[in-house]
Motif scaffolding. Structure first.
Motif, PDB file in Angstrom:
ATOM      1  N   VAL A 155       0.838  -1.203   0.000  1.00  0.00           N
ATOM      2  CA  VAL A 155       0.000   0.000   0.000  1.00  0.00           C
ATOM      3  C   VAL A 155       0.870   1.249   0.000  1.00  0.00           C
ATOM      4  O   VAL A 155       0.556   2.253  -0.649  1.00  0.00           O
ATOM      5  CB  VAL A 155      -0.944  -0.018   1.207  1.00  0.00           C
ATOM      6  CG1 VAL A 155      -1.801   1.253   1.236  1.00  0.00           C
ATOM      7  CG2 VAL A 155      -1.845  -1.250   1.166  1.00  0.00           C
ATOM      8  N   PHE A 156       1.997   1.171   0.708  1.00  0.00           N
ATOM      9  CA  PHE A 156       2.946   2.291   0.762  1.00  0.00           C
ATOM     10  C   PHE A 156       4.317   1.798   0.308  1.00  0.00           C
ATOM     11  O   PHE A 156       4.901   0.915   0.924  1.00  0.00           O
ATOM     12  CB  PHE A 156       3.057   2.852   2.179  1.00  0.00           C
ATOM     13  CG  PHE A 156       1.747   3.321   2.736  1.00  0.00           C
ATOM     14  CD1 PHE A 156       1.227   4.552   2.384  1.00  0.00           C
ATOM     15  CD2 PHE A 156       1.047   2.522   3.622  1.00  0.00           C
ATOM     16  CE1 PHE A 156       0.016   4.987   2.909  1.00  0.00           C
ATOM     17  CE2 PHE A 156      -0.156   2.954   4.145  1.00  0.00           C
ATOM     18  CZ  PHE A 156      -0.685   4.183   3.785  1.00  0.00           C
ATOM     19  N   GLY A 157       4.840   2.362  -0.756  1.00  0.00           N
ATOM     20  CA  GLY A 157       6.186   2.012  -1.201  1.00  0.00           C
ATOM     21  C   GLY A 157       6.293   0.563  -1.661  1.00  0.00           C
ATOM     22  O   GLY A 157       5.329  -0.058  -2.111  1.00  0.00           O
ATOM     23  N   GLN A 158       7.515   0.014  -1.519  1.00  0.00           N
ATOM     24  CA  GLN A 158       7.781  -1.339  -1.964  1.00  0.00           C
ATOM     25  C   GLN A 158       8.441  -2.205  -0.891  1.00  0.00           C
ATOM     26  O   GLN A 158       8.942  -3.286  -1.187  1.00  0.00           O
ATOM     27  CB  GLN A 158       8.711  -1.299  -3.196  1.00  0.00           C
ATOM     28  CG  GLN A 158       8.119  -0.583  -4.406  1.00  0.00           C
ATOM     29  CD  GLN A 158       6.876  -1.289  -4.934  1.00  0.00           C
ATOM     30  OE1 GLN A 158       6.833  -2.508  -4.981  1.00  0.00           O
ATOM     31  NE2 GLN A 158       5.885  -0.503  -5.329  1.00  0.00           N
ATOM     32  N   SER A 159       8.440  -1.733   0.355  1.00  0.00           N
ATOM     33  CA  SER A 159       9.175  -2.457   1.402  1.00  0.00           C
ATOM     34  C   SER A 159       8.267  -3.271   2.325  1.00  0.00           C
ATOM     35  O   SER A 159       8.618  -3.564   3.458  1.00  0.00           O
ATOM     36  CB  SER A 159       9.995  -1.474   2.237  1.00  0.00           C
ATOM     37  OG  SER A 159       9.132  -0.540   2.876  1.00  0.00           O
ATOM     38  N   CYS A 160       7.075  -3.640   1.851  1.00  0.00           N
ATOM     39  CA  CYS A 160       6.158  -4.423   2.694  1.00  0.00           C
ATOM     40  C   CYS A 160       6.538  -5.905   2.667  1.00  0.00           C
ATOM     41  O   CYS A 160       7.428  -6.332   1.927  1.00  0.00           O
ATOM     42  CB  CYS A 160       4.718  -4.249   2.213  1.00  0.00           C
ATOM     43  SG  CYS A 160       4.440  -4.888   0.542  1.00  0.00           S
ATOM     44  N   ASN A 161       5.863  -6.677   3.479  1.00  0.00           N
ATOM     45  CA  ASN A 161       6.090  -8.126   3.526  1.00  0.00           C
ATOM     46  C   ASN A 161       5.317  -8.817   2.398  1.00  0.00           C
ATOM     47  O   ASN A 161       4.085  -8.713   2.342  1.00  0.00           O
ATOM     48  CB  ASN A 161       5.629  -8.677   4.873  1.00  0.00           C
ATOM     49  CG  ASN A 161       6.386  -8.083   6.039  1.00  0.00           C
ATOM     50  OD1 ASN A 161       7.613  -8.064   6.051  1.00  0.00           O
ATOM     51  ND2 ASN A 161       5.650  -7.578   7.029  1.00  0.00           N
ATOM     52  N   ARG A 162       6.026  -9.524   1.543  1.00  0.00           N
ATOM     53  CA  ARG A 162       5.343 -10.237   0.457  1.00  0.00           C
ATOM     54  C   ARG A 162       6.266 -11.243  -0.200  1.00  0.00           C
ATOM     55  O   ARG A 162       7.502 -11.125  -0.135  1.00  0.00           O
ATOM     56  CB  ARG A 162       4.797  -9.278  -0.587  1.00  0.00           C
ATOM     57  CG  ARG A 162       5.855  -8.415  -1.250  1.00  0.00           C
ATOM     58  CD  ARG A 162       5.229  -7.546  -2.321  1.00  0.00           C
ATOM     59  NE  ARG A 162       6.184  -6.602  -2.890  1.00  0.00           N
ATOM     60  CZ  ARG A 162       5.942  -5.842  -3.951  1.00  0.00           C
ATOM     61  NH1 ARG A 162       4.774  -5.917  -4.564  1.00  0.00           N
ATOM     62  NH2 ARG A 162       6.860  -5.009  -4.395  1.00  0.00           N
ATOM     63  N   VAL A 163       5.635 -12.244  -0.839  1.00  0.00           N
ATOM     64  CA  VAL A 163       6.352 -13.271  -1.597  1.00  0.00           C
ATOM     65  C   VAL A 163       5.585 -13.503  -2.894  1.00  0.00           C
ATOM     66  O   VAL A 163       4.357 -13.670  -2.883  1.00  0.00           O
ATOM     67  CB  VAL A 163       6.449 -14.594  -0.813  1.00  0.00           C
ATOM     68  CG1 VAL A 163       7.029 -15.699  -1.701  1.00  0.00           C
ATOM     69  CG2 VAL A 163       7.297 -14.421   0.435  1.00  0.00           C
ATOM     70  N   THR A 164       6.282 -13.505  -4.018  1.00  0.00           N
ATOM     71  CA  THR A 164       5.684 -13.843  -5.313  1.00  0.00           C
ATOM     72  C   THR A 164       6.513 -14.936  -5.961  1.00  0.00           C
ATOM     73  O   THR A 164       7.745 -14.971  -5.807  1.00  0.00           O
ATOM     74  CB  THR A 164       5.621 -12.617  -6.247  1.00  0.00           C
ATOM     75  OG1 THR A 164       6.945 -12.101  -6.428  1.00  0.00           O
ATOM     76  CG2 THR A 164       4.718 -11.547  -5.669  1.00  0.00           C
ATOM     77  N   TYR A 165       5.833 -15.810  -6.700  1.00  0.00           N
ATOM     78  CA  TYR A 165       6.491 -16.970  -7.314  1.00  0.00           C
ATOM     79  C   TYR A 165       6.636 -16.753  -8.811  1.00  0.00           C
ATOM     80  O   TYR A 165       5.725 -16.235  -9.473  1.00  0.00           O
ATOM     81  CB  TYR A 165       5.708 -18.243  -7.028  1.00  0.00           C
ATOM     82  CG  TYR A 165       5.632 -18.560  -5.547  1.00  0.00           C
ATOM     83  CD1 TYR A 165       6.643 -19.264  -4.923  1.00  0.00           C
ATOM     84  CD2 TYR A 165       4.553 -18.122  -4.779  1.00  0.00           C
ATOM     85  CE1 TYR A 165       6.579 -19.540  -3.556  1.00  0.00           C
ATOM     86  CE2 TYR A 165       4.480 -18.392  -3.423  1.00  0.00           C
ATOM     87  CZ  TYR A 165       5.495 -19.089  -2.814  1.00  0.00           C
ATOM     88  OH  TYR A 165       5.442 -19.350  -1.473  1.00  0.00           O
ATOM     89  N   THR A 166       7.773 -17.169  -9.343  1.00  0.00           N
ATOM     90  CA  THR A 166       8.047 -16.993 -10.766  1.00  0.00           C
ATOM     91  C   THR A 166       7.089 -17.812 -11.613  1.00  0.00           C
ATOM     92  O   THR A 166       6.597 -17.363 -12.645  1.00  0.00           O
ATOM     93  CB  THR A 166       9.504 -17.391 -11.078  1.00  0.00           C
ATOM     94  OG1 THR A 166      10.386 -16.640 -10.248  1.00  0.00           O
ATOM     95  CG2 THR A 166       9.828 -17.146 -12.539  1.00  0.00           C
ATOM     96  N   ASP A 167       6.799 -19.037 -11.192  1.00  0.00           N
ATOM     97  CA  ASP A 167       5.903 -19.935 -11.935  1.00  0.00           C
ATOM     98  C   ASP A 167       4.816 -20.451 -11.004  1.00  0.00           C
ATOM     99  O   ASP A 167       5.097 -20.841  -9.857  1.00  0.00           O
ATOM    100  CB  ASP A 167       6.675 -21.128 -12.514  1.00  0.00           C
ATOM    101  CG  ASP A 167       7.748 -20.693 -13.493  1.00  0.00           C
ATOM    102  OD1 ASP A 167       7.380 -20.217 -14.581  1.00  0.00           O
ATOM    103  OD2 ASP A 167       8.939 -20.838 -13.164  1.00  0.00           O
TER     104      ASP A 167
END
Length: 506
Positions: A145-157
């Motif tokens: 929601v603010f900036g890019q330093s939040c907690n998150r995980v995304t998978y390539t596939d």
């Protein structure tokens, strides 16, 4: 296109492992799995004949637009309410009428929100994603929601398909609002191995993956799980987890689903000759392979000089064929071969009597599995096959069923016929016993009665005079009638007993 040259999608590295073709009766279908937005394009079908210039492309093609759900962040009152935001779940594709939505905060479901919009006060450490209810396996990427330093995980596939014995890399990009204390990969399918079902465990410490797992970090914020010497039991969903301060990313959002498949040889018969069968063999897997892969073919465990996925081959009786990926010869497909000479057995064994149940069994080792046909000697198996099952069953066998039988086992690679087995049906033993009994009852008393009659006659003749001759005649007639009545009663009794016993057997 590569310049002016059309390119088969199966050879394009961007589609490696995600493309399948299925063609039947002049209808060809392209299947693309694990869709990406970069797959948005116009797709065309092309076929090439054996004539010069005989190449044809269908125009126009099919335009595919790939889009996923996205969370858009709007600022409504930046001055009065600096941390107030409105989140909207949207897609450029048409969604079902009046859909219900699912929202996630840091990978965990928010049970109170079901609309396409979500507004409130937010914190810079939190990430949010959304999905359409009923399609939770396809959520939007998590956004800060603010900036890019939040907690998150995304998978390539989202999904990967790989061959048994090969290696695979499963990657994720991660970010934390605070300094990360620990991180590892895990699989929820291994929950029965965990000490506590609520505490996921590091995959590298799982005995099933011992010596086969590496975690690589070639750049900051990117973790890659490498699994070597893949087994079919490795098919599972894999997720990445980290802890930072008191926060733990242990998301219920989908990770990467890995499917491990073994190779199979598919057989299509082309033509049968007197001494061999010509067939097309395809080294196949449910994974769609990269077109640049090389294959290895073996005949009777000896490599043959063919490296294509599909080959035409002359198949002789006794040949055993397998295939493997080049460099993974230890993980070859199961063998394919023509039927072995079938064997025939009779159940139950021993003497066969009429009206009993008899089963003939035919068995042959073959791959692909054999089809069976039963034949009686001097019969025509093509016009009148007795059965096309592995068993030939006589529910109430008759003497007319006596004869010699054999079976034929056949698959796409050949045909083998068994030796004849002889069936001899004997008549019902009880009838024979009754006939013998009847014969004894009717025939045996006659000599004895005749002897008694002769003795009586001799005695009467020696002790009587002529006036008594009519009396002798009457006595002789009475004895004769007695003999006939006794014999008739014996015959009737035997016939009645035989009838009752036959009814009992039926």
């Amino acid at each position: 296109m590569n310049g002016d040259v059309t390119v088969d999608l199966r050879t394009d590295s961007e589609y490696s492992g995600r493309v399948q073709y299925h063609c039947d009766n002049n209808i060809c279908t392209l299947r693309i799995t694990d869709l990406r937005e970069s797959d948005s394009a116009e797709y065309k079908f092309r076929f090439i004949t054996n004539q010069p210039g005989g190449s044809y492309t269908g125009l126009p093609g099919v335009t595919l637009l790939v889009t996923g759900l996205q969370v858009l962040v709007s600022i409504t009152h930046p001055t009065m309410y600096p941390t107030w935001r409105e989140l909207k779940c949207q897609s450029s594709c048409r969604l079902p009428d009046h859909p219900s939505y699912v929202w996630y905060k840091n990978g965990q479901k928010i049970p109170t929100v079901t609309s396409s919009s979500y507004s409130g006060y937010f914190y810079s450490a939190d990430s949010y994603s959304c999905a359409v209810k009923g399609h939770e396996d396809s959520p939007s990427p998590s956004v800060c929601v603010f900036g890019q330093s939040c907690n998150r995980v995304t998978y390539t596939d989202r999904s990967i398909c790989a061959f048994k014995g090969s290696s695979v890399d499963i990657s994720s990009n991660y970010n934390s609002h605070k300094t990360i204390r620990s991180k590892f990969w895990f699989s929820s399918e291994r929950i029965h191995q965990w000490q506590s079902p609520s505490q996921s465990e590091d995959l590298s410490e799982d005995s099933q993956y011992a010596g086969r797992v590496q975690v690589l970090e070639t750049e900051r914020g990117r973790s890659t799980l490498r699994i070597t010497d893949l087994r079919e039991s490795d098919s599972a969903q894999y997720r990445f987890k980290f802890t930072a301060g008191s926060f733990e990313w242990n998301s219920i959002l989908p990770g990467t689903t890995l499917t491990v498949t073994a190779l199979q040889v598919q057989v299509t018969r082309i033509k049968v000759y007197q001494s061999y069968t010509e067939a097309e063999l395809k080294c196949h897997s449910s994974c769609s392979p990269d077109g640049r892969l090389s294959y290895v073919w073996f005949r009777n465990r000896t490599e043959i000089p063919l490296t294509e996925m599909s080959i035409k081959y002359q198949f002789y009786s006794g040949d055993i064929i397998t295939c493997a990926l080049k460099g993974h010869e230890n993980y070859s497909s199961p063998s394919v071969y023509a039927p072995r000479p079938p064997s025939v057995s009779v159940s139950p064994s021993g003497e066969i009597v009429d009206n009993s149940t008899v089963t003939l069994n035919c068995s042959s080792d073959a791959n692909p599995a054999a089809n069976y046909t039963w034949n009686k000697k001097n019969g025509d198996p093509d016009l009148h096959p007795l059965s096309k099952e592995p068993q030939l069953v006589f529910r109430s066998i008759q003497s007319s069923d006596s004869g010699e039988y054999n079976c034929t086992a056949e698959n796409e690679l050949g045909r083998r016929t068994s030796q004849y087995i002889s069936i001899n049906v004997k008549w019902n033993s009880t009838v024979m016993i009754n006939i013998i009994r009847l014969t004894l009852v009717v025939v045996m008393p006659i000599p004895l009665l005749l002897f008694c009659l002769w003795m009586r006659k001799k005695k009467t003749l020696s002790s009587s005079t002529e006036p008594n001759e009519p009396t002798e005649t009457m006595e002789l007639q009475s004895v004769s009638d007695h003999i006939n009545v006794s014999a008739l009663n014996s015959v009737t009794a035997a016939q009645t007993e035989d009838t009752e016993e036959q009814e009992h057997l039926v």
